[in-house]
Design an enzyme around this catalytic site. Structure first.
Site, PDB file in Angstrom:
ATOM      1  N   LEU A   1     -75.300 -45.063 -11.448  1.00  0.00           N
ATOM      2  CA  LEU A   1     -76.278 -46.155 -11.402  1.00  0.00           C
ATOM      3  C   LEU A   1     -77.446 -45.824 -10.484  1.00  0.00           C
ATOM      4  O   LEU A   1     -78.565 -46.307 -10.704  1.00  0.00           O
ATOM      5  CB  LEU A   1     -75.613 -47.454 -10.923  1.00  0.00           C
ATOM      6  CG  LEU A   1     -74.529 -48.035 -11.823  1.00  0.00           C
ATOM      7  CD1 LEU A   1     -73.888 -49.247 -11.158  1.00  0.00           C
ATOM      8  CD2 LEU A   1     -75.114 -48.436 -13.183  1.00  0.00           C
ATOM      9  N   GLY A   2     -77.222 -45.039  -9.440  1.00  0.00           N
ATOM     10  CA  GLY A   2     -78.295 -44.719  -8.509  1.00  0.00           C
ATOM     11  C   GLY A   2     -77.796 -43.852  -7.369  1.00  0.00           C
ATOM     12  O   GLY A   2     -76.594 -43.707  -7.133  1.00  0.00           O
TER      13      GLY A   2
ATOM     14  N   GLY B   1     -78.980 -42.381  -3.177  1.00  0.00           N
ATOM     15  CA  GLY B   1     -79.841 -42.596  -2.016  1.00  0.00           C
ATOM     16  C   GLY B   1     -79.170 -42.117  -0.749  1.00  0.00           C
ATOM     17  O   GLY B   1     -78.026 -42.471  -0.463  1.00  0.00           O
ATOM     18  N   GLY B   2     -79.898 -41.277   0.013  1.00  0.00           N
ATOM     19  CA  GLY B   2     -79.345 -40.799   1.283  1.00  0.00           C
ATOM     20  C   GLY B   2     -78.063 -40.019   1.065  1.00  0.00           C
ATOM     21  O   GLY B   2     -78.038 -39.007   0.382  1.00  0.00           O
ATOM     22  N   PHE B   3     -76.968 -40.517   1.626  1.00  0.00           N
ATOM     23  CA  PHE B   3     -75.678 -39.849   1.524  1.00  0.00           C
ATOM     24  C   PHE B   3     -74.727 -40.623   0.620  1.00  0.00           C
ATOM     25  O   PHE B   3     -73.516 -40.584   0.803  1.00  0.00           O
ATOM     26  CB  PHE B   3     -75.056 -39.687   2.922  1.00  0.00           C
ATOM     27  CG  PHE B   3     -75.887 -38.853   3.853  1.00  0.00           C
ATOM     28  CD1 PHE B   3     -75.821 -37.479   3.807  1.00  0.00           C
ATOM     29  CD2 PHE B   3     -76.754 -39.449   4.751  1.00  0.00           C
ATOM     30  CE1 PHE B   3     -76.587 -36.696   4.659  1.00  0.00           C
ATOM     31  CE2 PHE B   3     -77.524 -38.688   5.603  1.00  0.00           C
ATOM     32  CZ  PHE B   3     -77.448 -37.302   5.549  1.00  0.00           C
TER      33      PHE B   3
ATOM     34  N   ARG C   1     -73.820 -42.332  -3.523  1.00  0.00           N
ATOM     35  CA  ARG C   1     -74.036 -42.402  -4.971  1.00  0.00           C
ATOM     36  C   ARG C   1     -73.254 -43.605  -5.484  1.00  0.00           C
ATOM     37  O   ARG C   1     -72.142 -43.867  -5.030  1.00  0.00           O
ATOM     38  CB  ARG C   1     -73.559 -41.120  -5.660  1.00  0.00           C
ATOM     39  CG  ARG C   1     -74.298 -39.872  -5.212  1.00  0.00           C
ATOM     40  CD  ARG C   1     -73.617 -38.601  -5.687  1.00  0.00           C
ATOM     41  NE  ARG C   1     -73.767 -38.402  -7.123  1.00  0.00           N
ATOM     42  CZ  ARG C   1     -74.791 -37.773  -7.672  1.00  0.00           C
ATOM     43  NH1 ARG C   1     -75.753 -37.293  -6.904  1.00  0.00           N
ATOM     44  NH2 ARG C   1     -74.860 -37.602  -8.972  1.00  0.00           N
ATOM     45  N   VAL C   2     -73.836 -44.327  -6.438  1.00  0.00           N
ATOM     46  CA  VAL C   2     -73.212 -45.545  -6.957  1.00  0.00           C
ATOM     47  C   VAL C   2     -72.927 -45.356  -8.444  1.00  0.00           C
ATOM     48  O   VAL C   2     -73.798 -44.926  -9.205  1.00  0.00           O
ATOM     49  CB  VAL C   2     -74.124 -46.777  -6.751  1.00  0.00           C
ATOM     50  CG1 VAL C   2     -73.420 -48.035  -7.249  1.00  0.00           C
ATOM     51  CG2 VAL C   2     -74.493 -46.926  -5.282  1.00  0.00           C
TER      52      VAL C   2
ATOM     53  N   ASP D   1     -80.639 -54.481   6.581  1.00  0.00           N
ATOM     54  CA  ASP D   1     -81.352 -53.686   5.573  1.00  0.00           C
ATOM     55  C   ASP D   1     -81.750 -54.551   4.377  1.00  0.00           C
ATOM     56  O   ASP D   1     -81.481 -54.205   3.220  1.00  0.00           O
ATOM     57  CB  ASP D   1     -80.487 -52.509   5.117  1.00  0.00           C
ATOM     58  CG  ASP D   1     -81.318 -51.367   4.547  1.00  0.00           C
ATOM     59  OD1 ASP D   1     -82.538 -51.347   4.776  1.00  0.00           O
ATOM     60  OD2 ASP D   1     -80.748 -50.493   3.875  1.00  0.00           O
TER      61      ASP D   1
END
Length: 674
Positions: A364-365, A367-369, A371-372, A484
């Site tokens: 799905l996406g 970012g950084g460290f 994963r989804v 955040d």
């Protein structure tokens, strides 16, 4: 097929003989066959236009980009091509062929790729490098008015543009979301079977791009340069380019690099109107540079190890590997202290099968460290989202898991439910309810064909996030500071209701206790000034981020926008300036087309500015925010001057830029505004 055999495909006629003799004498010669036709054997003394990182090397090779990161390069045939016989007629057939080689510094990592393109202008100065391949930028990608047709040779998997893999060919129409793409390779003329090619192998390859103006069809073929053109194309798409291309257009090549550099070479290039391009005379093309490789050990070893021994060692090693792999595949990291969290712990095996082994088509996406992945738990018939987070250090993991489990008890209609966790060595997996409509930022800044959120939906989203923050700050058993709040962390359910998610940076405190100083974490553009200075998060730092978020949703702009001249436009300053000039409603997202409630728009903009005030004592609590949004309390009387007081001095952006020019601070957990 060998190079010698390949030459039998050259047409045997007087013109071909003359062309070959001329090419022998002038290896970098460009032949003007007819109007709209050319052929380059190398590029020394050629009439091409180069810009950016592109350069013609002494030997005749065209280097579109070198190993420098974040660079773009272009080459154009100097004379524009007339694509139509006369105005208001259809685009005629054309063909182009390109001999190229890509040599990255690492054998398994390219960056980013190259294209053949047809464009109305030779000025692509506003195009960006990296994933934009030197063709588009954030604002015009997907804009049909660019009138650009391109074929991409892409060596990076970019989820933003829904790439199929990191080694593919794609057909693009005014957009880097390809209308069709295929893994790099070719169909064998003898067997018909598909054979893979590695675009970053450093070997010479040839690509053919053919447009049939009568059948309205685009064909693309690829093969090693030592082979003839495959009979079956790699890609074949029905598309009328008459609706895209201008009467007269430039043909060109582009290449771009990202965080890692790569060398994109062109040995030869040809173009022809209303007919196929002639085959290249192999011997007269400049050679690609040799790839440095480790010295062979064959001279050191006097004899070759017997095949039987090698086979035996291989089989034994394979058997051991498979045995260990089966044991470790579903291995989890469990410690005695986790017994109390048992009901909240999920099996890695269940998560593995739920996501089909965490395949890329479930991604799905990133970012950084983290994963989804999207998954489906067959036992509970539940769709889930699984976040894999790198967690190398064991220090503090017990406290972190305890907070994760505590956050899992949150129950609110505007908060994404955390279902549980799983832990492996160096990795933590968090499991959430799946939100089918994805994150809010995709609707604010995503593809142009995605649904535009109307004002009713946006105002409901703002109220929903405010309600969720009120629950976190004052209505739950503990105080939860999210730390955040931003559009990419707001997910939309099936009815487009907002749910605040991603509690990876959240901290919990008992009511009435003092907030502790922590490492600086969050996203640049949403950080309250006092958080940057002292590293002390509080409910009011969440309020600051919420104010930025409210402006983001209302205006359809990012908190910090980067201009072409490297200046930065701060959303808050821009809205205050419009308010000061008496035209604050000009800040509304133009995609709303003035279809909004003026009173609600005024409230959203002024509330966003009040919540993002640099002085925490001026900001309202989330309880007051909800009262204003529900019109249960009158909004306080404030002026643009009140909002401008201390703002520029206390802006957190200069603090962050001094330590992170690219918007990311890994050590402190900061990420760039998205």
């Amino acid at each position: 097929m060998s190079g010698d055999n390949r030459r039998c495909f050259l047409p045997v006629n007087l013109f071909s003989i003359i062309l070959v003799i001329t090419s022998i004498i002038f290896p970098s010669f460009s032949t003007a066959i007819a109007n709209g036709q050319f052929e380059y054997y190398g590029f020394v003394n050629s009439s091409v236009i180069v810009d950016g990182a592109a350069v013609v090397l002494p030997g005749g090779l065209l280097l579109l980009s070198n190993n420098t990161a974040e660079m773009k390069g272009h080459v154009f045939h100097r004379t524009p091509i007339r694509l139509r016989k006369s105005p208001n007629t259809t685009v005629q057939s054309f063909s182009s062929s390109l001999v190229f080689g890509i040599i990255p510094p690492y054998t398994d990592l390219g960056a980013h790729g190259m294209t053949f393109f047809v464009a109305p202008s030779s000025d692509l100065s506003t195009a960006l490098a990296s994933q934009f391949l030197g063709l588009f930028n954030n604002s015009n990608n997907g804009d049909f008015s660019t009138r650009i047709f391109a074929v991409e040779i892409d060596t990076i998997l970019n989820t933003e543009f829904e790439d199929i893999d990191d080694n593919h060919i794609g057909i693009n129409i005014c957009d880097l979301h390809s209308v069709a793409s295929h893994p790099a390779g070719y169909y064998d003329n003898t067997t018909g079977g598909f054979r893979n090619l590695s675009l970053i192998s450093g070997e010479a390859m040839q690509i053919w791009i053919d447009y049939d103006g009568v059948a309205k069809r685009i064909d693309v073929a690829l093969a090693p340069f030592t082979m003839a053109k495959p009979t079956k194309p790699l890609l074949s798409v029905s598309y009328d380019l008459s609706a895209v291309l201008t009467d007269v257009a430039y043909v060109g090549l582009s290449a771009a690099t990202g965080t890692v550099g790569s060398s994109h070479y062109v040995q030869g290039w040809s173009f022809s109107m209303n007919g196929p391009t002639p085959p290249f005379f192999t011997a007269k093309l400049p050679d690609l540079p040799r790839i440095a490789r480790k010295a062979s050990r064959s001279k050191v070893l006097p004899v070759i190890v017997p095949i039987a021994t090698a086979t035996f060692v291989f089989l034994v090693t394979l058997a051991v590997f498979l045995f260990v792999r089966m044991r470790l595949k579903f291995a989890e990291l469990r410690e005695d202290w986790e017994i109390e969290f048992g009901p909240h712990r999920l099996s890695f095996k269940d998560l593995y099968f739920a996501t089909e082994g965490f395949k890329n088509n479930h991604l799905l996406g990133t970012g950084g460290f983290e994963r989804v992945y999207k998954g489906f738990l067959s036992k509970s018939k539940l769709q889930i989202a699984v976040k894999k987070v790198s967690h190398e250090s064991s220090q503090g993991i017990r406290e972190f898991v305890a907070e994760v489990v505590s956050i899992g008890r949150l129950r609110h209609r505007n908060i994404v439910k955390l279902l549980g966790y799983c832990r492996r060595k160096g990795e933590l997996l968090l499991v959430y309810d799946y939100m089918p409509n994805g994150s809010l930022d995709k609707y604010l800044y995503g593809r142009s064909n995605r649904q535009v959120l109307d004002w009713v939906q946006r105002f409901r989203i703002i109220k929903g996030v405010a309600s969720g923050l009120l629950y976190l700050h004052g209505e739950w058993e503990q105080i939860v500071i999210h730390r955040d709040v931003k559009a990419s962390n707001v997910l939309l359910d099936e009815e487009m209701n907002a749910r605040l998610g991603d509690f990876g940076l959240a901290r919990l405190y008992d009511h009435g206790t003092d907030m502790q100083t922590t490492h600086l974490v969050g996203t640049i553009g949403y950080l309250a000034p006092e958080l940057v200075r002292r590293g002390k998060a509080s409910p009011l730092t969440d309020v600051f981020a919420f104010g930025i978020f409210a402006l983001e949703v209302t205006c359809g702009r990012r908190p910090i926008e980067h201009k072409m001249n490297s200046d930065k436009l701060l959303l808050v300053d821009w809205v205050i300036d419009l308010w000061h000039r008496g035209s604050i409603l000009e800040a509304m997202d133009p995609r709303l087309q003035s279809e909004y409630n003026d009173d609600e728009a005024f409230l959203a903009l002024k509330l966003g500015l009040l919540c993002s005030h640099p002085l925490p004592t001026v900001r309202p609590s989330m309880w007051h925010v909800m009262q204003y949004l529900k019109h249960d309390l009158p909004f306080p009387e404030v002026t643009p001057a009140d909002m401008m007081q201390n703002r520029r001095v206390d802006s957190p952006v200069p603090y962050c830029q001094s330590v992170a020019s690219n918007g990311t601070i890994t050590m402190s957990g900061l990420s760039g505004g998205r």
